[in-house]
Design an enzyme around this catalytic site. Structure first.
Site, PDB file in Angstrom:
ATOM      1  N   THR A 166     -76.174 -52.159 -32.338  1.00  0.00           N
ATOM      2  CA  THR A 166     -76.035 -50.706 -32.333  1.00  0.00           C
ATOM      3  C   THR A 166     -77.360 -50.032 -32.004  1.00  0.00           C
ATOM      4  O   THR A 166     -78.385 -50.295 -32.647  1.00  0.00           O
ATOM      5  CB  THR A 166     -75.570 -50.230 -33.722  1.00  0.00           C
ATOM      6  OG1 THR A 166     -74.370 -50.917 -34.076  1.00  0.00           O
ATOM      7  CG2 THR A 166     -75.347 -48.731 -33.744  1.00  0.00           C
ATOM      8  N   GLU A 167     -77.354 -49.164 -30.993  1.00  0.00           N
ATOM      9  CA  GLU A 167     -78.530 -48.383 -30.609  1.00  0.00           C
ATOM     10  C   GLU A 167     -79.761 -49.260 -30.346  1.00  0.00           C
ATOM     11  O   GLU A 167     -80.896 -48.845 -30.556  1.00  0.00           O
ATOM     12  CB  GLU A 167     -78.846 -47.334 -31.680  1.00  0.00           C
ATOM     13  CG  GLU A 167     -77.678 -46.399 -31.989  1.00  0.00           C
ATOM     14  CD  GLU A 167     -77.279 -45.501 -30.825  1.00  0.00           C
ATOM     15  OE1 GLU A 167     -78.131 -45.243 -29.964  1.00  0.00           O
ATOM     16  OE2 GLU A 167     -76.117 -45.057 -30.785  1.00  0.00           O
ATOM     17  N   LEU A 168     -79.525 -50.491 -29.917  1.00  0.00           N
ATOM     18  CA  LEU A 168     -80.587 -51.476 -29.646  1.00  0.00           C
ATOM     19  C   LEU A 168     -81.466 -51.740 -30.868  1.00  0.00           C
ATOM     20  O   LEU A 168     -82.645 -52.088 -30.727  1.00  0.00           O
ATOM     21  CB  LEU A 168     -81.464 -51.061 -28.463  1.00  0.00           C
ATOM     22  CG  LEU A 168     -80.825 -51.085 -27.066  1.00  0.00           C
ATOM     23  CD1 LEU A 168     -81.900 -50.877 -25.994  1.00  0.00           C
ATOM     24  CD2 LEU A 168     -80.068 -52.376 -26.798  1.00  0.00           C
TER      25      LEU A 168
END
Length: 397
Positions: free
Chosen positions: A146-148
């Site tokens: 998630t979101e890197l």
């Protein structure tokens, strides 16, 4: 060995909460704004998903499979496609059948479970893998959190789940003098290769493309190729939200024409090949381990977790949510598990962010609330009702 260009697109739509008042607590446990979810998805499907998928399919066919990209589609987005726009799923399936598109594994609910609950993190990864297999007939081999969000500890969890490729942000505070344009390895699991986003070149498309005040405006495929060629590494990782195309950057900006022209311009030059994440790590070996003791992300200038956990409101909501995990495990009710999953979506915490400085506009985009405090109150009203349901069901066990 030719150099690589790796395009990766994040596809996610949150399950938005309805306006949930204090007086609804204990009386109405339907939490979701079905009208907003349908309306927004229909709009983005028409402006982004369908036309962009068609464009990518055309380019793959035109260049006989030499143009290749990767997607990570959250489980929350897949559920909304199935519910409101099955034609979007079908368009992604057409891309999957080309063999030129890689679908990545992630957390099913686009959650921050990786930083708080290894058990829930693994559960969501496996749930998402099953969803990708069911929808597109492929088993994900590479991972994108998630979101890197990435750290040494998260890398260890991902490596232990059998992944050999993971995407992360090329954040300056962990890179130092090093370039993001090489393959690295996890400092705690050397079998896990890391692909790091080149945020400057990615954001040239995602954020600056339509800015008429930008000194490089307008951006053309030929100009962009020159920037790609000036980079000195093995691979240039261009990671961005898929909604960049047609939503964040409207079609009137010429963003579709740019993406239609870019593959041909790049392939004609012959210095680069387009490769998917797994293909990149197979082609280019790791040059060194990379350490990230604290979690990084691709959000904001800080590239950390403060977009979701930067203030007391966010931390309080986050703690109360995950404190329920033990009770939920005892109850083991599928309806409660599903609601808990959707309440974990990181967007709910993002709406509570109070960072309205250089990144303010991004925090307002797609935000249904007037203020972070309104977002907090609405979320906590929902969570209060959810806690009542959990406790009542626990008493019957």
């Amino acid at each position: 060995m030719s150099r690589s260009i790796c395009f990766y697109f994040q596809v996610h739509q949150p399950t938005r909460l309805r306006q949930y008042r204090f007086f609804d607590i204990g009386k109405d446990s339907h939490y979701y704004d079905d009208f907003a979810n349908r309306t927004i998805l229909d709009r983005i499907a028409a402006k982004c998903y369908l036309p962009m998928n068609e464009l990518l399919l055309e380019q793959i066919k035109k260049h006989k499979g030499k143009f290749r990209v990767a997607f990570s589609i959250s489980g929350s987005a897949l559920e909304q496609f199935d519910r409101y726009a099955p034609e979007v799923t079908e368009s992604f399936l057409k891309l999957a059948k080309t063999g030129c598109v890689e679908f990545l594994n992630e957390t099913y609910y686009h959650s921050l479970s990786s930083i708080v609950s290894p058990t829930e993190f693994r559960h969501q990864v496996l749930k998402h893998r099953e969803a990708i297999e069911e929808h597109f007939g492929v088993t994900p081999k590479a991972f994108r959190n998630t979101e890197l969000v990435y750290s040494d500890a998260i890398g260890a969890q991902v490596g232990d789940m059998g992944f050999t490729t993971m995407l992360a942000e090329g954040a300056r505070h962990i890179m130092g003098w090093r370039s993001p344009d090489y393959v690295y390895s996890c400092d705690t699991r050397d079998s896990l290769n890391l692909l790091l986003r080149n945020y400057r070149l990615s954001d040239d498309i995602a954020f600056r493309f339509s800015d008429s005040n930008w000194q490089e405006y307008p951006l053309t495929a030929e100009k962009y190729l020159g920037w790609l060629k000036a980079a000195d590494g093995d691979v240039i990782n261009l990671f961005m939200d898929y909604e960049t195309f047609g939503e964040h950057q409207p079609s009137s900006t010429g963003i579709f024409e740019f993406m239609k022209a870019l593959p041909g311009v790049v392939l004609k030059d012959k210095e680069f090949e387009f490769r998917t994440p797994s293909e990149v790590t197979a082609a280019h070996g790791s040059v060194s381990p990379l350490s990230a003791p604290e979690a990084i992300s691709w959000a904001d200038e800080e590239r950390d977790l403060t977009a979701w956990l930067g203030n007391a409101l966010q931390k309080d909501a986050f703690k109360k949510l995950y404190d329920l995990s033990e009770k939920l495990s005892i109850i083991d009710d599928p309806v409660l598990w599903t609601d808990w999953g959707h309440l974990q979506e990181s967007d709910h915490l993002y709406y509570m962010c109070t960072k309205f400085f250089t990144d303010g506009d991004m925090h307002k985009y797609f935000n249904p609330y007037e203020t972070p405090f309104e977002a907090f109150i609405n979320y906590m009203n929902v969570l209060s009702d959810f806690i009542i349901r959990v406790n009542e069901m626990l008493e019957t066990k």
